[in-house]
Design a protein around this motif. Structure first.
Motif, PDB file in Angstrom:
ATOM      1  N   ARG A 165       0.590  17.272   9.216  1.00  0.00           N
ATOM      2  CA  ARG A 165       1.228  16.750   9.766  1.00  0.00           C
ATOM      3  C   ARG A 165       0.627  15.758  10.836  1.00  0.00           C
ATOM      4  N   SER A 166      -0.409  15.695  11.315  1.00  0.00           N
ATOM      5  CA  SER A 166      -1.191  14.321  10.902  1.00  0.00           C
ATOM      6  C   SER A 166      -1.462  13.556  10.587  1.00  0.00           C
ATOM      7  N   LEU A 167      -1.857  14.299   9.172  1.00  0.00           N
ATOM      8  CA  LEU A 167      -2.399  13.121   8.686  1.00  0.00           C
ATOM      9  C   LEU A 167      -1.132  12.448   7.566  1.00  0.00           C
ATOM     10  N   ARG A 168      -0.283  13.694   7.147  1.00  0.00           N
ATOM     11  CA  ARG A 168       1.157  12.087   6.513  1.00  0.00           C
ATOM     12  C   ARG A 168       1.411  11.307   7.604  1.00  0.00           C
ATOM     13  N   GLU A 169       1.393  11.615   8.804  1.00  0.00           N
ATOM     14  CA  GLU A 169       2.249   9.614  10.031  1.00  0.00           C
ATOM     15  C   GLU A 169       0.932   9.378  10.224  1.00  0.00           C
ATOM     16  N   THR A 170      -0.709   9.654  10.081  1.00  0.00           N
ATOM     17  CA  THR A 170      -1.562   8.635   9.883  1.00  0.00           C
ATOM     18  C   THR A 170      -1.434   7.433   7.817  1.00  0.00           C
ATOM     19  N   VAL A 171      -0.929   8.689   8.064  1.00  0.00           N
ATOM     20  CA  VAL A 171      -1.204   7.888   5.949  1.00  0.00           C
ATOM     21  C   VAL A 171       0.067   6.995   6.388  1.00  0.00           C
ATOM     22  N   LYS A 172       1.120   7.674   6.408  1.00  0.00           N
ATOM     23  CA  LYS A 172       2.779   6.775   6.597  1.00  0.00           C
ATOM     24  C   LYS A 172       2.339   5.365   7.882  1.00  0.00           C
ATOM     25  N   LEU A 173       1.646   5.128   8.885  1.00  0.00           N
ATOM     26  CA  LEU A 173       1.185   4.446   9.177  1.00  0.00           C
ATOM     27  C   LEU A 173       0.181   3.287   9.139  1.00  0.00           C
ATOM     28  N   ALA A 174      -0.392   4.139   8.482  1.00  0.00           N
ATOM     29  CA  ALA A 174      -1.919   3.027   7.392  1.00  0.00           C
ATOM     30  C   ALA A 174      -0.818   2.100   6.729  1.00  0.00           C
ATOM     31  N   PHE A 175       0.272   2.859   5.389  1.00  0.00           N
ATOM     32  CA  PHE A 175       0.803   1.960   4.439  1.00  0.00           C
ATOM     33  C   PHE A 175       1.253   0.843   5.781  1.00  0.00           C
ATOM     34  N   ASN A 176       2.642   1.824   6.964  1.00  0.00           N
ATOM     35  CA  ASN A 176       2.969   0.274   7.627  1.00  0.00           C
ATOM     36  C   ASN A 176       2.344  -0.816   8.069  1.00  0.00           C
ATOM     37  N   LEU A 177       1.305  -0.530   8.312  1.00  0.00           N
ATOM     38  CA  LEU A 177       0.178  -1.543   8.972  1.00  0.00           C
ATOM     39  C   LEU A 177      -0.190  -2.137   8.215  1.00  0.00           C
ATOM     40  N   THR A 178      -0.548  -2.297   6.638  1.00  0.00           N
ATOM     41  CA  THR A 178      -1.309  -2.706   5.969  1.00  0.00           C
ATOM     42  C   THR A 178      -0.585  -3.674   4.962  1.00  0.00           C
ATOM     43  N   LEU A 179       0.698  -2.966   4.431  1.00  0.00           N
ATOM     44  CA  LEU A 179       1.610  -2.817   3.287  1.00  0.00           C
ATOM     45  C   LEU A 179       2.930  -3.105   3.090  1.00  0.00           C
ATOM     46  N   GLN A 180       3.469  -2.627   4.836  1.00  0.00           N
ATOM     47  CA  GLN A 180       4.699  -3.329   4.829  1.00  0.00           C
ATOM     48  C   GLN A 180       4.955  -4.901   5.236  1.00  0.00           C
ATOM     49  N   GLY A 181       6.426  -4.998   4.160  1.00  0.00           N
ATOM     50  CA  GLY A 181       6.830  -6.851   4.111  1.00  0.00           C
ATOM     51  C   GLY A 181       5.468  -7.207   3.220  1.00  0.00           C
ATOM     52  N   LYS A 182       4.859  -6.515   3.210  1.00  0.00           N
ATOM     53  CA  LYS A 182       3.843  -7.908   1.906  1.00  0.00           C
ATOM     54  C   LYS A 182       4.560  -7.519   0.603  1.00  0.00           C
ATOM     55  N   PRO A 183       4.054  -8.732  -0.089  1.00  0.00           N
ATOM     56  CA  PRO A 183       4.414  -8.781  -1.321  1.00  0.00           C
ATOM     57  C   PRO A 183       3.857  -7.761  -2.120  1.00  0.00           C
TER      58      PRO A 183
END
Length: 203
Positions: free
Chosen positions: A57-75
């Motif tokens: 669970r910690s891995l999946r949610e950390t990776v999801k957060l990393a995606f949102n912090l880096t790529l969410q809303g980007k082209p």
């Protein structure tokens, strides 16, 4: 003539009052103790499967957060972004992400380089608590649902991921210095192996 015996003096009023207060306090305290509700049940013991579920669970949610912090809303297209993690460390995310508006999904081929990337979660459910620092490289490939018309289908792999922290509540130590991962997310279900042991849970 022998004098009559002198009557014993009555206790001073102050003492009588203190004795009455003490008796009253005892009488009030007894029902309170008997009437108090049962203490909350103790959490179930957390075995190895439970510990691995918390780590997954910690891995999946950390990776999801990393995606949102880096790529969410980007082209859409190729990306290479490094950001700090919420509770220390950093994560680099690089690769490609493309939108599929017909399916309402995002197609990804990404690599996450985690360097003591720390994240935590506190919840009333004992199984959903963790505080974990992750170090290692993880690849992610597949589809991330954006609209209800799509279903998330992801493959996540790592040759060696380091876990250092705690899972569960009350917290239990979880330390794995070189843990291989082979995880599949299909809709709301994660299944696979972590450190060679089977694990999975429903989101």
């Amino acid at each position: 003539m022998t004098p009559a015996p002198r009557p014993r003096p009555a206790p001073p009023p102050a003492r009588r009052a203190l004795a009455a207060l003490a008796l009253g306090a005892a009488a009030l305290a007894a029902p309170a103790g008997c009437g108090s509700g049962a203490s909350p049940p103790e959490p179930e013991p957390c075995d190895q499967t439970c510990l691995d579920t918390g780590a997954l669970r910690s891995l999946r949610e950390t990776v999801k957060l990393a995606f949102n912090l880096t790529l969410q809303g980007k082209p859409v297209g190729a990306h290479d972004v490094t950001v700090p993690c919420p509770f220390g460390g950093s994560v680099r995310v690089y690769g490609a992400a493309y939108s599929n508006p017909v399916q309402g999904a995002t197609e990804v081929t990404l690599t996450y380089e985690l360097a003591q990337c720390a994240y935590m979660q506190r919840d009333s459910e004992a199984l959903e608590n963790y505080g974990m620092a992750l170090t290692g490289v993880l690849t992610q490939e597949g589809t991330i649902a954006v609209q209800p018309t799509a279903t998330t289908a992801l493959l996540m792999k790592s040759e060696s991921m380091s876990f250092a922290g705690t899972v569960y509540d009350p917290p239990l130590a979880y330390e794995e210095p070189a843990c291989p991962l082979d995880i599949v997310q299909n809709g709301a279900r994660l299944t696979g192996t972590i450190c060679g042991r089977e694990a999975g849970y429903e989101l």
